[in-house]
Design a protein around this motif. Structure first.
Motif, mmCIF file in Angstrom:
data_model
loop_
_atom_site.group_PDB
_atom_site.id
_atom_site.type_symbol
_atom_site.label_atom_id
_atom_site.label_comp_id
_atom_site.label_asym_id
_atom_site.label_seq_id
_atom_site.Cartn_x
_atom_site.Cartn_y
_atom_site.Cartn_z
ATOM 1 N N ASP A 98 21.197 45.599 26.711
ATOM 2 C CA ASP A 98 21.021 45.826 28.587
ATOM 3 C C ASP A 98 21.911 45.304 29.176
ATOM 4 O O ASP A 98 21.212 45.279 30.614
ATOM 5 C CB ASP A 98 19.193 44.706 28.554
ATOM 6 C CG ASP A 98 18.272 45.632 27.608
ATOM 7 O OD1 ASP A 98 18.237 46.753 27.694
ATOM 8 O OD2 ASP A 98 17.155 44.754 27.218
ATOM 9 N N ASP A 99 22.877 45.013 28.290
ATOM 10 C CA ASP A 99 24.174 44.700 29.676
ATOM 11 C C ASP A 99 24.939 45.873 30.542
ATOM 12 O O ASP A 99 25.392 45.815 28.974
ATOM 13 C CB ASP A 99 24.645 42.953 28.735
ATOM 14 C CG ASP A 99 25.397 42.451 29.873
ATOM 15 O OD1 ASP A 99 26.400 43.615 31.140
ATOM 16 O OD2 ASP A 99 26.243 41.453 29.538
ATOM 17 N N GLY A 100 25.158 45.940 30.717
ATOM 18 C CA GLY A 100 26.264 46.626 31.640
ATOM 19 C C GLY A 100 26.862 46.622 31.248
ATOM 20 O O GLY A 100 28.012 47.749 30.806
ATOM 21 N N GLY A 101 27.429 45.495 31.541
ATOM 22 C CA GLY A 101 29.078 44.796 31.549
ATOM 23 C C GLY A 101 30.432 45.227 32.408
ATOM 24 O O GLY A 101 29.309 45.327 33.079
ATOM 25 N N GLY A 102 31.338 44.552 32.618
ATOM 26 C CA GLY A 102 31.693 43.856 33.276
ATOM 27 C C GLY A 102 32.591 45.233 34.013
ATOM 28 O O GLY A 102 32.247 44.633 35.331
ATOM 29 N N ILE A 103 32.932 46.102 33.426
ATOM 30 C CA ILE A 103 33.393 47.406 34.044
ATOM 31 C C ILE A 103 32.202 48.275 34.918
ATOM 32 O O ILE A 103 32.168 48.330 36.104
ATOM 33 C CB ILE A 103 33.737 48.586 33.177
ATOM 34 C CG1 ILE A 103 34.834 47.408 31.684
ATOM 35 C CG2 ILE A 103 34.168 50.082 33.613
ATOM 36 C CD1 ILE A 103 35.226 48.404 30.767
ATOM 37 N N GLU A 104 30.569 48.225 34.383
ATOM 38 C CA GLU A 104 30.192 48.558 35.154
ATOM 39 C C GLU A 104 29.701 47.782 36.655
ATOM 40 O O GLU A 104 29.932 48.240 37.982
ATOM 41 C CB GLU A 104 28.602 48.523 34.316
ATOM 42 C CG GLU A 104 27.603 49.171 35.494
ATOM 43 C CD GLU A 104 27.609 50.096 36.341
ATOM 44 O OE1 GLU A 104 26.978 50.751 37.011
ATOM 45 O OE2 GLU A 104 27.908 51.371 35.040
ATOM 46 N N ALA A 105 30.497 46.165 36.347
ATOM 47 C CA ALA A 105 29.617 45.112 37.487
ATOM 48 C C ALA A 105 31.146 45.772 38.361
ATOM 49 O O ALA A 105 30.823 45.201 39.290
ATOM 50 C CB ALA A 105 30.146 44.282 36.761
ATOM 51 N N TRP A 106 31.902 45.674 37.718
ATOM 52 C CA TRP A 106 32.912 46.316 38.613
ATOM 53 C C TRP A 106 32.983 47.673 40.020
ATOM 54 O O TRP A 106 33.142 47.735 40.618
ATOM 55 C CB TRP A 106 34.339 45.865 37.846
ATOM 56 C CG TRP A 106 34.879 46.056 38.756
ATOM 57 C CD1 TRP A 106 36.594 46.809 39.951
ATOM 58 C CD2 TRP A 106 36.515 44.476 39.774
ATOM 59 N NE1 TRP A 106 37.201 46.471 40.449
ATOM 60 C CE2 TRP A 106 37.154 45.340 40.391
ATOM 61 C CE3 TRP A 106 35.732 43.285 39.226
ATOM 62 C CZ2 TRP A 106 38.448 43.904 41.083
ATOM 63 C CZ3 TRP A 106 36.254 42.059 39.358
ATOM 64 C CH2 TRP A 106 37.974 42.697 40.507
ATOM 65 N N LEU A 107 32.129 48.625 38.954
ATOM 66 C CA LEU A 107 32.156 49.915 39.329
ATOM 67 C C LEU A 107 31.438 49.638 40.908
ATOM 68 O O LEU A 107 30.829 49.716 41.689
ATOM 69 C CB LEU A 107 31.608 50.798 38.583
ATOM 70 C CG LEU A 107 32.437 51.421 37.348
ATOM 71 C CD1 LEU A 107 31.182 52.413 36.843
ATOM 72 C CD2 LEU A 107 33.287 52.826 38.296
#
Length: 259
Positions: A98-107
């Motif tokens: 369920d963790d979108g990850g750092g790349i998704e957070a940067w988007l």
């Protein structure tokens, strides 16, 4: 653990104690990119929307290369116990469950400052100087001994300060930024501290000769150079109005990567 080999292995200088070596590594924080004038301007509210968007777009290239860098390190590492711990870094950036990850957070950060996901993924804003610096880092990790590759990540020693600074200053100075964009910085506060413990543990255990310690400090300086050079390129483009080819065209004609 096998010790890091070094061209300076014949050095007869006495090794630093663990405490002194750790202090020497920490002292490199004086050259961390948080002290670059571009970063200082962002922290003190002097950055324009264009400058903030330029930083987010260019830094995205660094973000998407982090898991590739870590995968290259793991490919060179024969130590299963180390791999089991280090692989968490890939999951942190690429996401899992369920963790979108750092790349998704940067988007999400990109959207918060007014960029689109397509703009970020297209790499149309990535300056050649930024691309060259990031590629140099990834290529170093691909070729290096896995322990030296791990040591190159020790700029994380100083990262929590940068993330905390953005969380403290950006909402005050840039109220136009959607607060949803700050998720990456909050996420990395805890992850970076955990990663630092592992990387520092490796460096202190592996570098027990003066030659290996000096080699580690040089590797850390290389990584600091990468981060600083990225901001130098952004300074030219977004603060001084001199992006690549500015004297011959106002188009972003620079390449977007070669296979």
């Amino acid at each position: 653990m096998t010790r890091i080999a070094s061209p300076l292995a014949s050095s007869q200088r006495e090794a630093m104690s663990r405490a002194v070596f750790r202090e020497a590594l920490m002292a490199k924080g004086a050259f961390y990119h948080i002290h670059h004038p571009y970063q200082v301007d962002m922290a003190e509210g002097r950055a324009t929307p264009e400058q903030l968007r330029g930083w987010v777009a260019n830094r995205f290239y660094y973000q998407i290369n982090i898991p590739q860098k870590d995968a290259a390190l793991l490919a060179n590492c024969p130590d299963a116990a180390f791999r089991r711990r280090w692989i968490q870094r890939l999951l942190d950036h690429d996401g899992h469950d369920d963790d979108g990850g750092g790349i998704e957070a940067w988007l999400t950060l990109g959207e918060a400052v007014g960029l689109t996901r397509d703009e970020l993924w297209s790499q149309e804003h990535v300056l050649p100087g930024v691309r060259f610096a990031v590629d140099a880092y990834v290529n170093f990790v691909r070729r290096a001994d896995w322990r030296e590759a791990a040591i190159s990540s020790l700029t994380e020693l100083f990262a929590p300060q940068a993330h905390r600074s953005r969380l403290d200053t950006w909402p005050k100075h840039y109220p136009w930024i959607d607060a949803a964009g700050y998720g990456y910085f909050r996420k990395r506060l805890s992850e970076a501290r955990r990663d630092v413990e592992h990387g520092l543990e490796l460096a202190l255990a592996a570098c027990t000769t003066r030659a290996a310690q000096e080699r580690a400090l040089e590797i850390l300086q290389f990584k600091l150079d990468v981060l600083w050079s990225m901001l130098d390129a952004m300074t030219l483009a977004y603060q001084l109005g001199r992006p690549p080819y500015h004297s011959v065209t106002d188009q972003r004609v620079y390449h977007r990567g070669l296979s």
